[in-house]
Motif scaffolding. Sequence first.
Motif, PDB file in Angstrom:
ATOM      1  N   SER A  95     -67.198 -41.570  24.934  1.00 12.68           N
ATOM      2  CA  SER A  95     -66.039 -40.706  25.215  1.00 12.68           C
ATOM      3  C   SER A  95     -66.472 -39.312  25.650  1.00 12.68           C
ATOM      4  N   SER A  96     -67.558 -38.809  25.057  1.00 15.33           N
ATOM      5  CA  SER A  96     -68.055 -37.485  25.454  1.00 15.33           C
ATOM      6  C   SER A  96     -68.542 -37.505  26.902  1.00 15.33           C
ATOM      7  N   ALA A  97     -69.236 -38.575  27.248  1.00 17.27           N
ATOM      8  CA  ALA A  97     -69.722 -38.679  28.629  1.00 17.27           C
ATOM      9  C   ALA A  97     -68.567 -38.789  29.614  1.00 17.27           C
ATOM     10  N   ILE A  98     -67.551 -39.593  29.254  1.00 20.66           N
ATOM     11  CA  ILE A  98     -66.389 -39.742  30.137  1.00 20.66           C
ATOM     12  C   ILE A  98     -65.639 -38.411  30.266  1.00 20.66           C
ATOM     13  N   ALA A  99     -65.431 -37.747  29.119  1.00 16.86           N
ATOM     14  CA  ALA A  99     -64.740 -36.447  29.157  1.00 16.86           C
ATOM     15  C   ALA A  99     -65.526 -35.436  29.978  1.00 16.86           C
ATOM     16  N   PHE A 100     -66.853 -35.447  29.805  1.00 12.16           N
ATOM     17  CA  PHE A 100     -67.696 -34.539  30.573  1.00 12.16           C
ATOM     18  C   PHE A 100     -67.538 -34.789  32.071  1.00 12.16           C
ATOM     19  N   SER A 101     -67.566 -36.066  32.446  1.00 11.09           N
ATOM     20  CA  SER A 101     -67.456 -36.414  33.873  1.00 11.09           C
ATOM     21  C   SER A 101     -66.102 -36.024  34.439  1.00 11.09           C
ATOM     22  N   PHE A 102     -65.028 -36.325  33.709  1.00 10.54           N
ATOM     23  CA  PHE A 102     -63.692 -36.010  34.202  1.00 10.54           C
ATOM     24  C   PHE A 102     -63.494 -34.495  34.350  1.00 10.54           C
ATOM     25  N   MET A 103     -63.934 -33.739  33.338  1.00 10.41           N
ATOM     26  CA  MET A 103     -63.742 -32.280  33.404  1.00 10.41           C
ATOM     27  C   MET A 103     -64.537 -31.667  34.550  1.00 10.41           C
ATOM     28  N   MET A 104     -65.777 -32.091  34.735  1.00 12.06           N
ATOM     29  CA  MET A 104     -66.583 -31.528  35.816  1.00 12.06           C
ATOM     30  C   MET A 104     -66.031 -31.949  37.177  1.00 12.06           C
ATOM     31  N   PHE A 105     -65.537 -33.208  37.265  1.00 13.17           N
ATOM     32  CA  PHE A 105     -64.938 -33.648  38.527  1.00 13.17           C
ATOM     33  C   PHE A 105     -63.681 -32.839  38.840  1.00 13.17           C
ATOM     34  N   ALA A 106     -62.839 -32.639  37.810  1.00 11.04           N
ATOM     35  CA  ALA A 106     -61.631 -31.836  38.020  1.00 11.04           C
ATOM     36  C   ALA A 106     -61.985 -30.405  38.414  1.00 11.04           C
ATOM     37  N   MET A 107     -63.030 -29.865  37.802  1.00  6.98           N
ATOM     38  CA  MET A 107     -63.470 -28.515  38.152  1.00  6.98           C
ATOM     39  C   MET A 107     -63.874 -28.446  39.619  1.00  6.98           C
ATOM     40  N   TYR A 131     -69.827 -26.449  25.551  1.00 11.06           N
ATOM     41  CA  TYR A 131     -68.860 -27.260  24.807  1.00 11.06           C
ATOM     42  C   TYR A 131     -69.166 -28.750  24.953  1.00 11.06           C
ATOM     43  N   LEU A 132     -69.343 -29.201  26.177  1.00 12.62           N
ATOM     44  CA  LEU A 132     -69.520 -30.624  26.425  1.00 12.62           C
ATOM     45  C   LEU A 132     -70.881 -31.115  25.946  1.00 12.62           C
ATOM     46  N   THR A 133     -71.922 -30.299  26.139  1.00  7.45           N
ATOM     47  CA  THR A 133     -73.257 -30.692  25.675  1.00  7.45           C
ATOM     48  C   THR A 133     -73.298 -30.773  24.155  1.00  7.45           C
ATOM     49  N   THR A 134     -72.643 -29.825  23.497  1.00  9.63           N
ATOM     50  CA  THR A 134     -72.597 -29.854  22.029  1.00  9.63           C
ATOM     51  C   THR A 134     -71.858 -31.086  21.537  1.00  9.63           C
ATOM     52  N   ALA A 135     -70.791 -31.460  22.217  1.00  4.27           N
ATOM     53  CA  ALA A 135     -70.050 -32.664  21.825  1.00  4.27           C
ATOM     54  C   ALA A 135     -70.928 -33.905  21.930  1.00  4.27           C
ATOM     55  N   ILE A 136     -71.710 -34.015  23.010  1.00  4.92           N
ATOM     56  CA  ILE A 136     -72.591 -35.181  23.171  1.00  4.92           C
ATOM     57  C   ILE A 136     -73.680 -35.186  22.110  1.00  4.92           C
ATOM     58  N   LEU A 137     -74.244 -34.010  21.827  1.00  9.61           N
ATOM     59  CA  LEU A 137     -75.286 -33.930  20.801  1.00  9.61           C
ATOM     60  C   LEU A 137     -74.736 -34.312  19.430  1.00  9.61           C
ATOM     61  N   LEU A 138     -73.511 -33.871  19.129  1.00  5.82           N
ATOM     62  CA  LEU A 138     -72.902 -34.258  17.866  1.00  5.82           C
ATOM     63  C   LEU A 138     -72.673 -35.765  17.807  1.00  5.82           C
ATOM     64  N   ALA A 167     -65.244 -31.999  14.935  1.00  5.74           N
ATOM     65  CA  ALA A 167     -65.796 -30.964  15.810  1.00  5.74           C
ATOM     66  C   ALA A 167     -65.818 -31.419  17.265  1.00  5.74           C
ATOM     67  N   ILE A 168     -66.105 -32.695  17.490  1.00  3.73           N
ATOM     68  CA  ILE A 168     -66.133 -33.212  18.869  1.00  3.73           C
ATOM     69  C   ILE A 168     -64.756 -33.106  19.510  1.00  3.73           C
ATOM     70  N   PHE A 169     -63.723 -33.488  18.769  1.00  4.11           N
ATOM     71  CA  PHE A 169     -62.371 -33.384  19.328  1.00  4.11           C
ATOM     72  C   PHE A 169     -61.984 -31.915  19.586  1.00  4.11           C
ATOM     73  N   VAL A 170     -62.381 -31.036  18.674  1.00  2.00           N
ATOM     74  CA  VAL A 170     -62.111 -29.607  18.895  1.00  2.00           C
ATOM     75  C   VAL A 170     -62.867 -29.103  20.121  1.00  2.00           C
ATOM     76  N   LEU A 171     -64.103 -29.555  20.284  1.00  2.00           N
ATOM     77  CA  LEU A 171     -64.877 -29.149  21.460  1.00  2.00           C
ATOM     78  C   LEU A 171     -64.270 -29.696  22.745  1.00  2.00           C
ATOM     79  N   PHE A 172     -63.709 -30.915  22.664  1.00  2.00           N
ATOM     80  CA  PHE A 172     -62.999 -31.440  23.828  1.00  2.00           C
ATOM     81  C   PHE A 172     -61.828 -30.517  24.208  1.00  2.00           C
ATOM     82  N   LEU A 173     -61.075 -30.105  23.196  1.00  2.00           N
ATOM     83  CA  LEU A 173     -59.941 -29.213  23.466  1.00  2.00           C
ATOM     84  C   LEU A 173     -60.414 -27.868  24.019  1.00  2.00           C
ATOM     85  N   CYS A 174     -61.496 -27.340  23.447  1.00  2.00           N
ATOM     86  CA  CYS A 174     -62.034 -26.066  23.954  1.00  2.00           C
ATOM     87  C   CYS A 174     -62.547 -26.214  25.382  1.00  2.00           C
TER      88      CYS A 174
END
Length: 740
Positions: A95-107, A131-138, A167-174
């Motif tokens: 989910s972190s990888a997917i969220a990372f990809s979607f956010m960067m693509f949208a950016m 934010y996204l790197t920390t989520a993946i590390l967590l 924390a991962i969900f909070v980082l997703f929101l941030c």
Amino acid sequence: MTENLENEEKQESSKFDFALWKARAWNRWYWFKYRLRLKTQKYSSRFFAAILVLCYLSTFIFLPTFEIQTHPFFENSFKGITELLLSLGCALIGSSAIAFSFMMFAMQVNIERLPHGLFHRFSSDIKLLAYLTTAILLAFSITALSLIPDHSWTNFAVANSAVGTLAIFVLFLCGYKRALYLVNPSKQIQMILSNTQKVFRIWKKRSERARPIFSLAEDNSAIDIPLRAYFDMNSLWTSEAVTACNHAIAFADKYAERGDYEISSKALECIALINIEYVEAKGATFFPSNPFFHTDNSQDRFIRHTLELLRKHIASGLFKKDERHIEQGLQTLKSLSQIYLTIRYPSEIALKTHANLARGYLDSSINNVLPHEMDDVVMNGLRELGDLSIYYSLQARPNDLVQFADRFCHICMKRLKKPNPLPVIQIASEQFSRLSLSALYNCKEDTSFLFSQISYHTLTLSTCILTTIPDNPFATNHSNYLSAIYSPMNPQGFMDSFLKFSVDIANPESQIVANNEYVFINILQWLEATTADHIKIFNLAANAKLPFCIDLILWTTSIIRGLIHITKSPNFPDDLLENFNNEIENFSRVFMHTEESNEVYSHLARNHLTEHLFYCCLYAQQINNQKLSQKIAATLYAWTQKAGKYETSWEIAGEGILGICTLALITDNQAYYEKVKEQVILLNEKFPDNITNSAKQYLSEAASSVGRLDYSRSKIKTALNSVEREKRSRFLREVIGLLN
């Protein structure tokens, strides 16, 4: 009864106290909510991040406690716990990888049209990547918890994974919030500005640290030579600011084309704020231009680059016929000129080179708009010039204001060649009025040349309007065109503003006089410069028998009364009083230079010129300025002598003689009585018999009137009514006897 009244009063007062307390409580609650909202918007992300970090670290801090207090459930289900942690960790990694990809693509989709520098900066934003790197590390750390050796670690693993998952969900929101922030164009502009301000602060610190290297043993120059030398050596210190201005103008062009003028306005405002930082950072290192020889020191590449960007921006708006686009550019040029007025030059009398350059760009842009029939844009441009002229009057020399009068007149002359010029001419005349008033208020040097130029351009404009625009008593075209300068009915016009100005100056505690002692000299120089051209305007209107004459008569006599009021100011310099009185007398003789004809004098008499002149004399008499009253009375006598000999439907001779006699009666001075009698004898010798007989009849009616004077519309008869009846009848009969 009294007790009941007291009880009712107490009840009402208690109700009032409760209502007041309630209102204050609500106000405090609103204030608290407002402050809480501000703090929440600013610190909410940091607050929650700190809580999560503390919770996550606490799982390691309390690790020994977790090992001691192991729940029996974890002893029997150790394998299931490790499998759950492995599944949860793998799901979170995905989910972190997917969220990372979607956010960067949208950016990247949202900022793909940005300039290359901004695209690189926003697509590699440190906070978003953190934010996204920390989520993946967590997520990886939660997966690693499946490797715990025995059931004694299960308490720690469960607590750590729970906090990590939250924390991962909070980082997703941030991260989502940060992505929205980055794709918001107004926030992008704010980031450009913040980065540029940071760079300027860095350069200021560097220059201060390097100052001892460039300092001279004896430095008495008004120029900050060490700072100038440092910036000359590091000529690329403005490269970041230049790039920021390029990016801001790209935003302005892009969003103005889309019709999103709010964003384009913020982008142009960003350019102005960058220039404020630039002027502050450069300090006292600017050189003014020299009118006698050229010097490269006065050239500033950053300022020229900024002004060229705005010129092209306005030209783009002209090509697209976009009025809002152009108006925003004109407003920014005005703001830049105001900013450059604050530049510190070596001398206080130096030319405002860079402000004049920006004003020149503004003039040129307005001039380019004129052929395109965009009257709204031209009017707004004139207003911007008018606003700028007020800033010039505060910070520049008076002669620098001459260019504004030239520009207003030039625009009017060009616009008069096309149909329906009324709106533009009205705004231009309003700016003439504002320019004159701001010069009277604020200038602290010789203003004679400035006022002579303003008067000349006002004469040029008035002459063109009076000779080319047709008028009649019902249309009042001339009054509409020149409303801001001459109309007595315009509450924002020059006359009304000048009268308020005169009242303020006459106040013993006037702040205007306290801030500018030169104000009385400004008024005197304005009066000297205005009189000659005003005579020409009045002659043109009177000889053509235009309805505009009534505006000129009311304007002139009202200004005279305002000037008379100024002379009673306790702050008025005694050495100026004689010159002031003489100039007021000359101004009152404006009416004496018209063509001598029955039609002209009938037209002026129809507009009650005699009464208005008399009222000026009476006003000077009321404020105890006897000399000035007698000087204006001499003008009244000269008017009666010149115009009274013509036979008109209006009793000029009788009304003029009655006005002179009324002043003598109010003064109640024997010498003045004798002077008036001599004047009447001279008038009797010059007037034809029919005029003399008509004047005698007019005076006889005034002398015999008992109650009718109370309700008379004539200012002269109203003033005569304040004199004792027997005294006025006796004196008027003596005067009638002199007319035999």
